[in-house]
Design a protein around this motif. Structure first.
Motif, PDB file in Angstrom:
ATOM      1  N   GLU A  16       0.801  -1.178   0.054  1.00 10.72           N
ATOM      2  CA  GLU A  16      -0.073   0.140  -0.099  1.00 10.72           C
ATOM      3  C   GLU A  16       0.896   1.366   0.009  1.00 10.72           C
ATOM      4  O   GLU A  16       1.756   1.257   0.539  1.00 10.72           O
ATOM      5  N   LEU A  17       0.507   2.376  -0.665  1.00 11.49           N
ATOM      6  CA  LEU A  17       1.291   3.413  -1.018  1.00 11.49           C
ATOM      7  C   LEU A  17       0.265   4.509  -0.667  1.00 11.49           C
ATOM      8  O   LEU A  17      -0.819   4.562  -1.309  1.00 11.49           O
ATOM      9  N   VAL A  18       0.322   5.528   0.416  1.00 13.94           N
ATOM     10  CA  VAL A  18      -0.358   6.499   0.618  1.00 13.94           C
ATOM     11  C   VAL A  18       0.565   7.682   0.438  1.00 13.94           C
ATOM     12  O   VAL A  18       1.394   7.858   1.137  1.00 13.94           O
ATOM     13  N   TRP A  19      -0.012   8.650  -0.561  1.00 16.47           N
ATOM     14  CA  TRP A  19       1.024  10.036  -0.549  1.00 16.47           C
ATOM     15  C   TRP A  19      -0.130  10.872  -0.218  1.00 16.47           C
ATOM     16  O   TRP A  19      -1.221  11.335  -0.927  1.00 16.47           O
ATOM     17  N   THR A  20       0.342  11.955   0.764  1.00 17.25           N
ATOM     18  CA  THR A  20      -0.410  13.098   1.341  1.00 17.25           C
ATOM     19  C   THR A  20       0.375  14.222   1.071  1.00 17.25           C
ATOM     20  O   THR A  20       1.558  14.019   1.480  1.00 17.25           O
ATOM     21  N   ARG A  21      -0.017  15.344   0.710  1.00 22.27           N
ATOM     22  CA  ARG A  21       0.593  16.420   0.550  1.00 22.27           C
ATOM     23  C   ARG A  21      -0.374  17.725   0.718  1.00 22.27           C
ATOM     24  O   ARG A  21      -1.269  17.598  -0.037  1.00 22.27           O
ATOM     25  N   LEU A  22      -0.133  18.814   1.419  1.00 24.04           N
ATOM     26  CA  LEU A  22      -0.921  20.050   1.423  1.00 24.04           C
ATOM     27  C   LEU A  22      -0.311  20.915   0.520  1.00 24.04           C
ATOM     28  O   LEU A  22       0.980  21.353   0.590  1.00 24.04           O
ATOM     29  N   ILE A  23      -1.191  21.544  -0.372  1.00 24.62           N
ATOM     30  CA  ILE A  23      -0.489  22.407  -1.410  1.00 24.62           C
ATOM     31  C   ILE A  23      -1.413  23.612  -1.303  1.00 24.62           C
ATOM     32  O   ILE A  23      -2.532  23.760  -1.384  1.00 24.62           O
ATOM     33  N   ALA A  24      -0.936  24.811  -1.209  1.00 26.62           N
ATOM     34  CA  ALA A  24      -1.265  26.036  -0.993  1.00 26.62           C
ATOM     35  C   ALA A  24      -1.641  26.383  -2.406  1.00 26.62           C
ATOM     36  O   ALA A  24      -1.033  27.358  -2.860  1.00 26.62           O
ATOM     37  N   ALA A  25      -2.791  26.071  -2.833  1.00 22.04           N
ATOM     38  CA  ALA A  25      -3.445  26.432  -4.328  1.00 22.04           C
ATOM     39  C   ALA A  25      -4.771  26.288  -4.448  1.00 22.04           C
ATOM     40  O   ALA A  25      -5.481  25.296  -3.642  1.00 22.04           O
ATOM     41  N   PRO A  26      -5.456  26.909  -5.233  1.00 28.21           N
ATOM     42  CA  PRO A  26      -7.037  26.959  -5.601  1.00 28.21           C
ATOM     43  C   PRO A  26      -6.980  25.481  -6.167  1.00 28.21           C
ATOM     44  O   PRO A  26      -6.538  25.022  -7.074  1.00 28.21           O
ATOM     45  N   ARG A  27      -8.318  24.698  -5.781  1.00 27.00           N
ATOM     46  CA  ARG A  27      -8.273  23.281  -6.154  1.00 27.00           C
ATOM     47  C   ARG A  27      -8.387  23.086  -7.600  1.00 27.00           C
ATOM     48  O   ARG A  27      -7.901  22.134  -8.325  1.00 27.00           O
ATOM     49  N   ASP A  28      -9.033  23.988  -8.384  1.00 29.72           N
ATOM     50  CA  ASP A  28      -9.211  23.943  -9.865  1.00 29.72           C
ATOM     51  C   ASP A  28      -7.755  24.004 -10.523  1.00 29.72           C
ATOM     52  O   ASP A  28      -7.561  23.129 -11.466  1.00 29.72           O
ATOM     53  N   LYS A  29      -7.078  24.977 -10.108  1.00 31.10           N
ATOM     54  CA  LYS A  29      -5.565  24.993 -10.747  1.00 31.10           C
ATOM     55  C   LYS A  29      -4.641  23.870 -10.289  1.00 31.10           C
ATOM     56  O   LYS A  29      -4.124  23.274 -11.301  1.00 31.10           O
ATOM     57  N   LEU A  30      -5.000  23.119  -9.021  1.00 32.84           N
ATOM     58  CA  LEU A  30      -4.510  21.960  -8.761  1.00 32.84           C
ATOM     59  C   LEU A  30      -4.635  20.738  -9.568  1.00 32.84           C
ATOM     60  O   LEU A  30      -3.818  20.094 -10.118  1.00 32.84           O
ATOM     61  N   PHE A  31      -5.934  20.957  -9.806  1.00 34.27           N
ATOM     62  CA  PHE A  31      -6.508  19.435 -10.590  1.00 34.27           C
ATOM     63  C   PHE A  31      -6.123  19.555 -11.960  1.00 34.27           C
ATOM     64  O   PHE A  31      -5.639  18.578 -12.536  1.00 34.27           O
ATOM     65  N   LYS A  32      -5.868  20.860 -12.608  1.00 38.51           N
ATOM     66  CA  LYS A  32      -5.543  20.958 -13.735  1.00 38.51           C
ATOM     67  C   LYS A  32      -4.081  20.661 -13.862  1.00 38.51           C
ATOM     68  O   LYS A  32      -3.402  19.877 -14.943  1.00 38.51           O
ATOM     69  N   ALA A  33      -3.205  21.179 -12.819  1.00 39.11           N
ATOM     70  CA  ALA A  33      -1.629  20.919 -13.040  1.00 39.11           C
ATOM     71  C   ALA A  33      -1.525  19.345 -12.942  1.00 39.11           C
ATOM     72  O   ALA A  33      -0.387  18.953 -13.413  1.00 39.11           O
ATOM     73  N   TRP A  34      -2.205  18.420 -12.302  1.00 40.53           N
ATOM     74  CA  TRP A  34      -2.287  17.017 -12.005  1.00 40.53           C
ATOM     75  C   TRP A  34      -2.680  16.364 -13.116  1.00 40.53           C
ATOM     76  O   TRP A  34      -2.374  15.068 -13.314  1.00 40.53           O
ATOM     77  N   THR A  35      -3.604  16.683 -14.216  1.00 36.39           N
ATOM     78  CA  THR A  35      -4.518  16.251 -15.150  1.00 36.39           C
ATOM     79  C   THR A  35      -3.711  16.666 -16.403  1.00 36.39           C
ATOM     80  O   THR A  35      -4.388  15.742 -17.522  1.00 36.39           O
TER      81      THR A  35
END
Length: 51
Positions: A16-35
């Protein structure tokens, strides 16, 4: 999976791999950056098109 629920437990034979990270960014921009591949490549030196 939502922020309030946990995924079903995997059998003990699966790692099992669990990766958690808090990023100070708007959700929509963060989603676009990862997708969006072009944005993902801008933010990471590990992804190269010519490799």
């Amino acid at each position: 999976m939502t922020a309030l629920t946990q995924p079903a437990a995997a059998p003990a034979s699966y790692p099992e791999l669990v990766w958690t990270r808090l990023i100070a960014a708007p959700r929509d921009k963060l989603f676009k950056a990862w997708t969006q591949p072009e944005l993902l490549m801008q933010g990471s030196a590990t992804f190269r098109r010519d490799a």
